[in-house]
Design a protein around this motif. Structure first.
Motif, PDB file in Angstrom:
ATOM      1  N   ALA A 239      45.403  -7.189  41.388  1.00 42.79           N
ATOM      2  CA  ALA A 239      46.055  -7.849  42.526  1.00 42.79           C
ATOM      3  C   ALA A 239      45.142  -7.870  43.742  1.00 42.79           C
ATOM      4  O   ALA A 239      45.113  -8.843  44.496  1.00 42.79           O
ATOM      5  N   VAL A 240      44.379  -6.791  43.953  1.00 46.60           N
ATOM      6  CA  VAL A 240      43.444  -6.712  45.069  1.00 46.60           C
ATOM      7  C   VAL A 240      42.038  -6.589  44.502  1.00 46.60           C
ATOM      8  O   VAL A 240      41.704  -5.590  43.862  1.00 46.60           O
ATOM      9  N   ASN A 241      41.215  -7.619  44.707  1.00 41.79           N
ATOM     10  CA  ASN A 241      39.842  -7.606  44.214  1.00 41.79           C
ATOM     11  C   ASN A 241      38.960  -8.326  45.223  1.00 41.79           C
ATOM     12  O   ASN A 241      39.447  -9.020  46.113  1.00 41.79           O
ATOM     13  N   SER A 242      37.654  -8.152  45.072  1.00 36.31           N
ATOM     14  CA  SER A 242      36.699  -8.677  46.047  1.00 36.31           C
ATOM     15  C   SER A 242      36.042  -9.976  45.593  1.00 36.31           C
ATOM     16  O   SER A 242      34.958 -10.312  46.077  1.00 36.31           O
ATOM     17  N   LEU A 243      36.658 -10.712  44.678  1.00 33.46           N
ATOM     18  CA  LEU A 243      36.075 -11.968  44.219  1.00 33.46           C
ATOM     19  C   LEU A 243      36.123 -12.996  45.346  1.00 33.46           C
ATOM     20  O   LEU A 243      37.156 -13.214  45.964  1.00 33.46           O
ATOM     21  N   ALA A 244      34.972 -13.621  45.596  1.00 34.61           N
ATOM     22  CA  ALA A 244      34.868 -14.656  46.632  1.00 34.61           C
ATOM     23  C   ALA A 244      33.989 -15.789  46.117  1.00 34.61           C
ATOM     24  O   ALA A 244      33.209 -15.605  45.185  1.00 34.61           O
ATOM     25  N   ILE A 245      34.107 -16.962  46.744  1.00 30.65           N
ATOM     26  CA  ILE A 245      33.349 -18.151  46.351  1.00 30.65           C
ATOM     27  C   ILE A 245      32.473 -18.577  47.522  1.00 30.65           C
ATOM     28  O   ILE A 245      32.974 -18.748  48.648  1.00 30.65           O
ATOM     29  N   THR A 246      31.173 -18.735  47.274  1.00 29.06           N
ATOM     30  CA  THR A 246      30.263 -19.179  48.324  1.00 29.06           C
ATOM     31  C   THR A 246      30.439 -20.676  48.598  1.00 29.06           C
ATOM     32  O   THR A 246      31.164 -21.374  47.883  1.00 29.06           O
ATOM     33  N   PRO A 251      30.662 -17.815  42.363  1.00 32.88           N
ATOM     34  CA  PRO A 251      31.522 -16.633  42.556  1.00 32.88           C
ATOM     35  C   PRO A 251      30.683 -15.367  42.742  1.00 32.88           C
ATOM     36  O   PRO A 251      29.700 -15.151  42.029  1.00 32.88           O
ATOM     37  N   VAL A 252      31.063 -14.538  43.691  1.00 30.62           N
ATOM     38  CA  VAL A 252      30.373 -13.278  43.962  1.00 30.62           C
ATOM     39  C   VAL A 252      31.423 -12.192  44.170  1.00 30.62           C
ATOM     40  O   VAL A 252      32.594 -12.472  44.436  1.00 30.62           O
ATOM     41  N   SER A 253      30.973 -10.953  44.051  1.00 30.25           N
ATOM     42  CA  SER A 253      31.854  -9.808  44.259  1.00 30.25           C
ATOM     43  C   SER A 253      31.037  -8.677  44.859  1.00 30.25           C
ATOM     44  O   SER A 253      29.807  -8.658  44.768  1.00 30.25           O
ATOM     45  N   THR A 254      31.715  -7.706  45.472  1.00 31.17           N
ATOM     46  CA  THR A 254      31.043  -6.564  46.072  1.00 31.17           C
ATOM     47  C   THR A 254      32.002  -5.381  46.135  1.00 31.17           C
ATOM     48  O   THR A 254      33.210  -5.530  45.907  1.00 31.17           O
ATOM     49  N   ASP A 255      31.469  -4.206  46.437  1.00 30.52           N
ATOM     50  CA  ASP A 255      32.297  -3.016  46.630  1.00 30.52           C
ATOM     51  C   ASP A 255      32.842  -3.014  48.050  1.00 30.52           C
ATOM     52  O   ASP A 255      32.084  -3.219  49.014  1.00 30.52           O
ATOM     53  N   LEU A 256      34.150  -2.770  48.184  1.00 31.79           N
ATOM     54  CA  LEU A 256      34.803  -2.742  49.493  1.00 31.79           C
ATOM     55  C   LEU A 256      35.596  -1.461  49.640  1.00 31.79           C
ATOM     56  O   LEU A 256      36.264  -1.023  48.693  1.00 31.79           O
ATOM     57  N   LYS A 322      32.774 -17.787  52.157  1.00 30.26           N
ATOM     58  CA  LYS A 322      32.898 -19.219  51.859  1.00 30.26           C
ATOM     59  C   LYS A 322      32.174 -20.089  52.876  1.00 30.26           C
ATOM     60  O   LYS A 322      31.976 -21.279  52.653  1.00 30.26           O
ATOM     61  N   GLU A 323      31.755 -19.507  54.004  1.00 32.57           N
ATOM     62  CA  GLU A 323      30.996 -20.262  55.005  1.00 32.57           C
ATOM     63  C   GLU A 323      29.497 -20.232  54.746  1.00 32.57           C
ATOM     64  O   GLU A 323      28.748 -20.875  55.471  1.00 32.57           O
ATOM     65  N   LYS A 324      29.033 -19.492  53.744  1.00 32.75           N
ATOM     66  CA  LYS A 324      27.608 -19.331  53.488  1.00 32.75           C
ATOM     67  C   LYS A 324      27.273 -19.751  52.063  1.00 32.75           C
ATOM     68  O   LYS A 324      28.095 -19.619  51.157  1.00 32.75           O
ATOM     69  N   THR A 325      26.051 -20.217  51.880  1.00 30.03           N
ATOM     70  CA  THR A 325      25.538 -20.450  50.529  1.00 30.03           C
ATOM     71  C   THR A 325      25.036 -19.118  49.967  1.00 30.03           C
ATOM     72  O   THR A 325      24.916 -18.125  50.697  1.00 30.03           O
ATOM     73  N   PRO A 339      21.756 -10.381  55.852  1.00 35.82           N
ATOM     74  CA  PRO A 339      23.025 -11.093  56.076  1.00 35.82           C
ATOM     75  C   PRO A 339      24.247 -10.253  55.726  1.00 35.82           C
ATOM     76  O   PRO A 339      25.287 -10.367  56.375  1.00 35.82           O
ATOM     77  N   LEU A 340      24.141  -9.395  54.701  1.00 39.01           N
ATOM     78  CA  LEU A 340      25.300  -8.581  54.318  1.00 39.01           C
ATOM     79  C   LEU A 340      25.656  -7.578  55.412  1.00 39.01           C
ATOM     80  O   LEU A 340      26.838  -7.322  55.680  1.00 39.01           O
TER      81      LEU A 340
END
Length: 514
Positions: A239-246, A251-256, A322-325, A339-340
């Motif tokens: 339900a809670v995951n760090s999947l995002a789309i550039t 698709p990218v993911s990271t530890d949060l 989503k605002e960045k390539t 950038p991160l």
């Protein structure tokens, strides 16, 4: 539902105790020689106090009947009320008129037993809970007396935000007690509204009041692990995951992770045990109210206050990604700041600052209120820090492609560097050889140049002898020539041969014969 065995039920225990007490009393009454209690001022006083106690218990149980909703408890209360209702007129008759000696004796003993029971109960009730104030002592006595006649409210212990209570305690609506440790708090409610927040210590609940939610005053940490995204059809995710789309659709993911706590009510650092003279954790009533009153309920789940901060971090991560390539997100080698790290700092600002700096369409900077900060404030939450966002997980295909491009660019750079280094080595070697030749030439002609400098003009034999002599001098220096001994011998022989020649290096005998 748990079913209690018969020997642990309160009705069975009370009935068995009453039978045993009646038998012992009958045996003691038969064994004594004096079975009648004479009418004195003391016995009349006992009867009056007993009557007063019975009337109080009768009114107590009668009031209890108005709000009892369970049939079993209602029947038990009616039985107690019937016994006390029969006790009152008999006791009044003994005080006002005359009765048989045995009746007077039994009722006097019952009144005396009731008075002793109430007195012992009142004394022992003050040591059941850690209370000091007079009002709290009376509250403990009142609840223990109510428990004796069937009015049983919730008895709850809250430790580190977790509730420790018996089965069904939350369903009780009689006056109860909450024992809360220094790291916890709670909010109470009725069936129709929230009533009040309560902090560490002993809290007495009113009739119809029960626990809405317990709170942990310590700092909280919530996190979600990154994973390798799938470039094809998305798999079933949590339900809670760090999947995002550039911005370019990767698709990218990271530890949060996020660290937070209930707002202590001031802008300084939380106390957290730093002052030994004060409780270790601060209790802010307004923050506790906001955390529980703003509880969000969905169709299939509800969202407690402890899960809100992580969801805000995930939303901010997706919004900024989503605002960045992908290239802008990972960054280049010549960038001044990763950038991160910049993205992480922006997330922290939007969670901890009431205003954020944005750029308008015309490029001018302006301050706007932070929506995420307002949401956290409305729930009484204070964010202490953000973790993770140090690297990104990429799909396998994208990762392999980037590795291939990196190897190609790296290999080309290495070949160019190797070619440049070979040319540099060649040039350095050439310069070294030239310098060595010049040095050797200067050393071999040192003596000759010294003679010329003095104004003499040596002949050919003298010139050669000077050069060979300087060569012998150089060879005698350690570390310059590998096989210096043989070379010195050969040069000495050349010097001997030059000594027998004339000044033009001609043999003397051959010149005289001519």
């Amino acid at each position: 539902m748990d079913v209690l065995p018969l020997h642990r039920r309160s009705g069975f225990v009370a009935t068995l105790g009453l039978i045993i007490a009646s038998g012992l009393y009958y045996w003691a009454l038969r064994a004594t020689s004096q079975t009648h209690v004479p009418r004195t001022l003391l016995t009349d006083g006992i009867l009056i106090l007993g009557l007063f106690s019975v009337v109080i218990l009768f009114l107590f149980i009668a009031n209890l009947l108005f709000w009892i909703g369970e049939p079993q408890k209602t029947i038990a209360a009616f039985i107690r009320l019937f016994i006390l209702g029969a006790w009152i007129p008999i006791n009044a008759y003994l005080i006002l008129g005359s009765a048989s000696p045995i009746t007077r004796t039994v009722l006097t003993h019952l009144d005396l037993g009731l008075l002793i029971l109430v007195l012992i109960l009142s004394l022992s009730a003050q040591f059941v809970l850690p209370v000091r104030e007079e009002g709290n002592r009376l509250a403990v006595i009142r609840r223990l007396l109510g428990f004796m006649v069937g009015e049983r409210g919730p008895v709850t212990f809250i430790r580190n935000g977790e509730v420790r209570e018996a089965y069904g305690e939350r369903m009780r609506r009689a006056p109860g007690v909450f024992l809360i440790d220094h790291a916890s708090a709670a909010v109470l409610r009725t069936d129709v509204q929230f009533t009040r927040p309560v902090g560490p210590g002993v809290t007495f609940s009113n009739r119809g009041e029960w626990r809405a939610e317990s709170l942990d005053l310590r700092r909280q940490v919530r996190s979600t692990k990154g994973f390798t995204p799938s470039s094809g059809e998305p798999a079933k995710l949590e339900a809670v995951n760090s999947l995002a789309i550039t911005r370019d659709g990767i698709p990218v993911s990271t530890d949060l992770s996020i660290t937070f706590m209930l707002d202590p009510g001031h802008s300084g650092d939380p106390r957290e045990g730093r002052d030994a003279t004060l409780p270790p954790y601060e209790f802010n009533k307004k923050a506790a109210e906001k955390a529980v009153y703003g509880h969000a309920y969905g169709e299939f789940e509800d969202l407690p206050w402890t899960e809100l901060p992580l969801r805000l971090v995930v939303d901010l991560w997706r919004e900024l990604v989503k605002e960045k390539t992908l290239l802008e997100l990972i960054g280049q080698e010549n960038t001044d700041e990763l950038p991160l790290l910049k993205l992480k700092r922006e997330i922290i600002n939007r969670l901890t600052s009431p205003t954020i700096e944005t750029r308008a369409q015309d490029g001018k900077r302006r301050l706007e209120p932070s929506r995420e900060f307002d949401v956290l404030q409305s729930r009484g939450i204070r964010v202490l820090g953000i973790g993770g966002i140090t690297s990104v997980y990429l799909p396998d295909e994208v990762h392999k492609e980037r590795m291939l491009r990196w190897r190609e660019s790296w290999a080309g750079g290495v070949q160019e560097a190797l070619a440049e280094s070979k040319e540099e080595v060649k040039q350095v070697r050439h310069r070294g050889e030239s310098e060595a030749y010049l040095t050797l030439l200067r050393e071999l002609t040192a003596g000759l140049r010294q003679q010329i400098g003095k104004g003499s003009a040596p002949n050919l034999r003298g010139t050669l002898s000077s050069i060979v002599g300087d060569a012998i001098r150089i060879c005698t220096q350690p570390g310059l020539v590998a096989d210096r001994a043989n070379l010195v011998i050969q040069l000495t022989e050349m010097m001997d041969e030059l000594s027998i020649l004339d000044e033009n290096c001609q043999e003397t005998e051959r010149r005289g014969g001519g």
